[in-house]
Enzyme design. Sequence first.
Site, PDB file in Angstrom:
ATOM      1  N   LYS A 112      42.250  28.630  36.918  1.00 38.54           N
ATOM      2  CA  LYS A 112      43.257  29.113  35.975  1.00 38.54           C
ATOM      3  C   LYS A 112      44.392  27.895  35.882  1.00 38.54           C
ATOM      4  O   LYS A 112      45.202  28.221  34.922  1.00 38.54           O
ATOM      5  CB  LYS A 112      43.703  30.539  36.562  1.00 38.54           C
ATOM      6  CG  LYS A 112      42.764  31.624  36.004  1.00 38.54           C
ATOM      7  CD  LYS A 112      43.268  32.921  36.403  1.00 38.54           C
ATOM      8  CE  LYS A 112      42.371  34.175  36.214  1.00 38.54           C
ATOM      9  NZ  LYS A 112      42.668  35.357  36.668  1.00 38.54           N
ATOM     10  N   LYS A 194      31.574  33.503  31.676  1.00 36.45           N
ATOM     11  CA  LYS A 194      31.606  35.035  32.157  1.00 36.45           C
ATOM     12  C   LYS A 194      32.446  35.816  30.895  1.00 36.45           C
ATOM     13  O   LYS A 194      33.264  34.972  30.401  1.00 36.45           O
ATOM     14  CB  LYS A 194      32.214  35.122  33.358  1.00 36.45           C
ATOM     15  CG  LYS A 194      33.515  35.192  33.587  1.00 36.45           C
ATOM     16  CD  LYS A 194      33.878  35.476  35.083  1.00 36.45           C
ATOM     17  CE  LYS A 194      35.416  35.433  35.048  1.00 36.45           C
ATOM     18  NZ  LYS A 194      36.041  35.253  36.233  1.00 36.45           N
ATOM     19  N   LYS A 197      38.884  38.890  29.602  1.00 37.08           N
ATOM     20  CA  LYS A 197      39.673  39.252  29.001  1.00 37.08           C
ATOM     21  C   LYS A 197      40.388  38.099  28.361  1.00 37.08           C
ATOM     22  O   LYS A 197      41.365  38.176  27.271  1.00 37.08           O
ATOM     23  CB  LYS A 197      40.774  40.247  29.517  1.00 37.08           C
ATOM     24  CG  LYS A 197      39.995  41.594  29.423  1.00 37.08           C
ATOM     25  CD  LYS A 197      41.193  42.964  29.881  1.00 37.08           C
ATOM     26  CE  LYS A 197      41.010  43.257  31.200  1.00 37.08           C
ATOM     27  NZ  LYS A 197      41.805  44.284  31.776  1.00 37.08           N
TER      28      LYS A 197
HETATM   29  P1  TYM Z   1      39.632  41.447  36.845  1.00 43.01           P
HETATM   30  O1  TYM Z   1      40.573  42.294  36.339  1.00 43.01           O
HETATM   31  O2  TYM Z   1      39.213  40.306  36.460  1.00 43.01           O
HETATM   32  O3  TYM Z   1      38.312  42.428  36.912  1.00 43.01           O
HETATM   33  C1  TYM Z   1      38.286  43.591  37.394  1.00 43.01           C
HETATM   34  C2  TYM Z   1      36.516  43.832  37.921  1.00 43.01           C
HETATM   35  O4  TYM Z   1      35.671  43.622  36.723  1.00 43.01           O
HETATM   36  C3  TYM Z   1      34.838  42.656  37.495  1.00 43.01           C
HETATM   37  N1  TYM Z   1      34.376  41.801  36.328  1.00 43.01           N
HETATM   38  C4  TYM Z   1      33.383  41.468  35.899  1.00 43.01           C
HETATM   39  N2  TYM Z   1      31.951  42.048  36.335  1.00 43.01           N
HETATM   40  C5  TYM Z   1      31.016  41.510  35.724  1.00 43.01           C
HETATM   41  N3  TYM Z   1      30.889  40.539  34.371  1.00 43.01           N
HETATM   42  C6  TYM Z   1      32.066  40.101  34.221  1.00 43.01           C
HETATM   43  N4  TYM Z   1      32.155  39.200  33.035  1.00 43.01           N
HETATM   44  C7  TYM Z   1      33.354  40.426  34.735  1.00 43.01           C
HETATM   45  N5  TYM Z   1      34.617  40.251  34.579  1.00 43.01           N
HETATM   46  C8  TYM Z   1      35.389  41.066  35.549  1.00 43.01           C
HETATM   47  C9  TYM Z   1      35.493  41.822  38.485  1.00 43.01           C
HETATM   48  O5  TYM Z   1      34.719  41.216  39.398  1.00 43.01           O
HETATM   49  C10 TYM Z   1      36.514  42.991  39.258  1.00 43.01           C
HETATM   50  O6  TYM Z   1      35.664  43.590  40.038  1.00 43.01           O
HETATM   51  N6  TYM Z   1      41.645  39.980  41.360  1.00 43.01           N
HETATM   52  C11 TYM Z   1      40.981  41.037  40.706  1.00 43.01           C
HETATM   53  C12 TYM Z   1      41.645  42.659  40.695  1.00 43.01           C
HETATM   54  C13 TYM Z   1      42.200  42.771  41.907  1.00 43.01           C
HETATM   55  C14 TYM Z   1      41.352  43.300  43.087  1.00 43.01           C
HETATM   56  C15 TYM Z   1      41.874  43.687  43.925  1.00 43.01           C
HETATM   57  C16 TYM Z   1      39.893  43.572  43.173  1.00 43.01           C
HETATM   58  C17 TYM Z   1      43.405  42.800  42.496  1.00 43.01           C
HETATM   59  N7  TYM Z   1      43.490  43.380  43.571  1.00 43.01           N
HETATM   60  C18 TYM Z   1      41.726  44.189  45.242  1.00 43.01           C
HETATM   61  C19 TYM Z   1      39.480  44.085  44.327  1.00 43.01           C
HETATM   62  C20 TYM Z   1      40.357  44.424  45.308  1.00 43.01           C
HETATM   63  C21 TYM Z   1      40.756  40.601  39.190  1.00 43.01           C
HETATM   64  O7  TYM Z   1      41.355  40.024  38.819  1.00 43.01           O
HETATM   65  O8  TYM Z   1      39.830  41.302  38.737  1.00 43.01           O
END
Ligand code: TYM
Length: 330
Positions: A112, A194, A197
């Site tokens: 990022k 992957k 968003k």
């Molecule tokens: P984020 O917002 O990127 O994604 C949310 C969840 O969706 C999963 N995910 C995916 N799974 C499969 N294929 C994909 N292409 C894909 N894109 C996203 C992510 O693995 C995630 O489970 N840092 C985290 C948010 C967060 C968090 C936390 C997660 C903040 N605090 C505490 C767990 C525990 C994030 O950016 O997720």
Amino acid sequence: MASIRILSGIQATGTPHLGNYLGAIRSWVQHASSSTYFMIADLHAITVPKEPELLAQGRFATAAGLLSAGLEATSAVVFAQSVVPEHTQLAWLLGSITSMGELQRMTQFKAKSESLQETASAGLFTYPILQAADILLYDADQVPVGDDQRQHIELARDLAIRFNHRFGDTFKVPVATFPPVGARVMDLQEPRAKMSKSAKSRRGVVLLTDDDTAIQRKFRRAVTDSHEEVGYDASGRPGIANMIEIAAAVRTEPVEQAIERYSGWKYGKFKDEVADLVINLVAPIRGRIAEFQESPQELRARLGADAERATHIASQVLRRAKQNIGLGEF
Ligand code: TYM
């Protein structure tokens, strides 16, 4: 047996996509109970510049997506991170036991910050510490996530172990859990990246608000390869492999079964089939999201009440951590 405590989160960047759903949200709904906590990570979303209005919209759309995807009907606690100040407080304590080297090794930070270089925010760098705080504040046993979160959860575990070792037993050491299929859904236009968003183009990203025609079009235009009939080869034919995996995940069957089912199908027919599966999955969720956008009262009431439930636990755990580190009451 005490029920399993679960915490997970999603960034407040707008309507969730198919990857978020298959990789994470669906299993949140499956495991939902009153001891499961699902967080809209709005403080994580401001580590890259955001217009306030867009942030507010993204936060609402994320919450609407989670509730509409099935959490509404459960007793899970659904709340926004910024409403529970314990998250940032614990992050500070944990930051004091995290090394720069650990943060520098985070692949998401490297990816990022690449284009931003020196202008990348300090928040983007310390982001995994806040994520560790999110998890440890709820005494989580399990953290259901997609594959891209592996390294962040590993850091949360390391910090819990380190803190417990230095200051006495304080935090539960959580484990990450992943869905058997769908842990890494790829972009339909760039099947080696992957689904995300923040992708430059939305053409390869299926949102939970996409209408039937948009979904069908995205699958019809999905990048494949020079073959004509379906066959599975994850490295050589990533576009088709991704669609086989999406089909398997939607049908909740092992990938092997989907490979057997679709092998030899002509690409056109196969793409329409996967599009139909996804359309049936998305349609009811999309309908409920539209209702929330129309009348937001129920969403506001739910998030307000659940933030209190979250604070109840988070404040106890933060107090314990402060006490153990030497910052208890005089
Ligand atoms: P984020 O917002 O990127 O994604 C949310 C969840 O969706 C999963 N995910 C995916 N799974 C499969 N294929 C994909 N292409 C894909 N894109 C996203 C992510 O693995 C995630 O489970 N840092 C985290 C948010 C967060 C968090 C936390 C997660 C903040 N605090 C505490 C767990 C525990 C994030 O950016 O997720």
